[in-house]
Scaffold this motif. Sequence first.
Motif, PDB file in Angstrom:
ATOM      1  N   ASP A  82       0.763  -1.262  -0.050  1.00  0.00           N
ATOM      2  CA  ASP A  82       0.081  -0.070  -0.003  1.00  0.00           C
ATOM      3  C   ASP A  82       0.986   1.238  -0.002  1.00  0.00           C
ATOM      4  O   ASP A  82       2.206   1.162  -0.202  1.00  0.00           O
ATOM      5  N   ILE A  83       0.134   2.528   0.069  1.00  0.00           N
ATOM      6  CA  ILE A  83       1.125   3.582   0.145  1.00  0.00           C
ATOM      7  C   ILE A  83       2.054   3.909   1.106  1.00  0.00           C
ATOM      8  O   ILE A  83       3.097   4.201   1.115  1.00  0.00           O
ATOM      9  N   ALA A  84       1.673   3.145   2.394  1.00  0.00           N
ATOM     10  CA  ALA A  84       2.378   3.458   3.489  1.00  0.00           C
ATOM     11  C   ALA A  84       3.828   2.735   3.175  1.00  0.00           C
ATOM     12  O   ALA A  84       4.827   3.308   3.693  1.00  0.00           O
ATOM     13  N   THR A  85       3.378   1.442   2.696  1.00  0.00           N
ATOM     14  CA  THR A  85       4.945   0.649   2.557  1.00  0.00           C
ATOM     15  C   THR A  85       5.437   1.241   1.532  1.00  0.00           C
ATOM     16  O   THR A  85       6.747   0.989   1.766  1.00  0.00           O
ATOM     17  N   TYR A  86       5.237   1.796   0.409  1.00  0.00           N
ATOM     18  CA  TYR A  86       6.125   1.982  -0.666  1.00  0.00           C
ATOM     19  C   TYR A  86       6.569   3.361  -0.440  1.00  0.00           C
ATOM     20  O   TYR A  86       7.709   3.674  -0.781  1.00  0.00           O
ATOM     21  N   ALA A  87       6.053   4.313   0.609  1.00  0.00           N
ATOM     22  CA  ALA A  87       6.584   5.395   0.845  1.00  0.00           C
ATOM     23  C   ALA A  87       7.649   4.985   1.828  1.00  0.00           C
ATOM     24  O   ALA A  87       8.668   5.727   1.961  1.00  0.00           O
ATOM     25  N   ALA A  88       7.620   4.012   2.734  1.00  0.00           N
ATOM     26  CA  ALA A  88       8.671   3.681   3.748  1.00  0.00           C
ATOM     27  C   ALA A  88       9.755   3.048   3.092  1.00  0.00           C
ATOM     28  O   ALA A  88      10.884   3.193   3.262  1.00  0.00           O
ATOM     29  N   TRP A  89       9.385   2.392   1.866  1.00  0.00           N
ATOM     30  CA  TRP A  89      10.405   1.581   1.056  1.00  0.00           C
ATOM     31  C   TRP A  89      11.311   2.711   0.337  1.00  0.00           C
ATOM     32  O   TRP A  89      12.501   2.784   0.278  1.00  0.00           O
ATOM     33  N   LEU A  90      10.651   3.726  -0.321  1.00  0.00           N
ATOM     34  CA  LEU A  90      11.115   4.764  -0.825  1.00  0.00           C
ATOM     35  C   LEU A  90      12.211   5.801   0.125  1.00  0.00           C
ATOM     36  O   LEU A  90      13.258   5.909  -0.209  1.00  0.00           O
TER      37      LEU A  90
END
Length: 299
Positions: free
Chosen positions: A87-95
């Motif tokens: 989700d967006i939270a995971t992708y943002a944390a990944w980035l």
Amino acid sequence: MTVPHPYADLLAAIPVARHTRTVLGGQTVYWVYGDADAETTLLVVHGFRGEHHGLEPVIAYLPGLRIISPDLPGFGESPALPGRQHDIATYAAWLAEFSAAVAPGAVVLGHSFGSIVAAAAVADGLPTPRLILVNPIGAPALEGPRGVLTRLAVFYYRAAARLPRRIGDAVLRSRVIVRVMSVSMAKTHDRTLRRFIHDQHDTYFSRFADRDVLLQAFVASVSNDVRASAPRIHVPVLLVAAERDDITPIEAERRLARMFADAELVEIPDVGHLIHYETPRAAADAIRRFLPLSDAGTC
């Protein structure tokens, strides 16, 4: 039959190397374009169902920069992140973790779905001197000019997820469906360029890890937009928007620009959601103007 790549000669002049990095417990595959000693590094984030090749036409017009282009987890050569909802939270944390490890201090660029991810990461504290959003998702996709088609897409992804895995996977990778998506987005009347766009989508649009990741990312893409992050972003922002975008109308992009503390909006005419394929030079020109002149390079 080989489809001509209209930006191949420009890309051939830019050195590129493939790398891998462990981020959030998974392997991220990424490419570094340009010279290691370039004054400015640009970290670029591609869109939904895409991968790093999609932004290469823009990269082709940005010699003189060091550009880092990862495949998002679950797409291209990057496998899904183990044990995580995409989700967006995971992708943002990944980035944020990827940037800290590979490109600290880089200018961040996000295209389409990548604009949501990039904006969320910067709003959550990813340090960057500037943020660039190309074809930003500035309003809910379900409310865009093709809201009905978006609802059909929701049905398509959810239905495929309920089918037996082998059948559902085949439906999601269907070349017919991919071509329909490609035709609906392309605005150019140049036949050679249209062939290139369709070939790019045929080649790369189905390089996702599995249907579960694809559904999770799709839900994230249609359930979020940049507006939620905009008020929390305080670095200069460049929005490169298309006047004929069927996903976010230009009026919504103009409203989005006013939500940032410091934003510049560049509107590109006669193009839709494929700025990166149809008008990459115009996008690159806007990016060069937004960056310090000493880092802009020439083409």
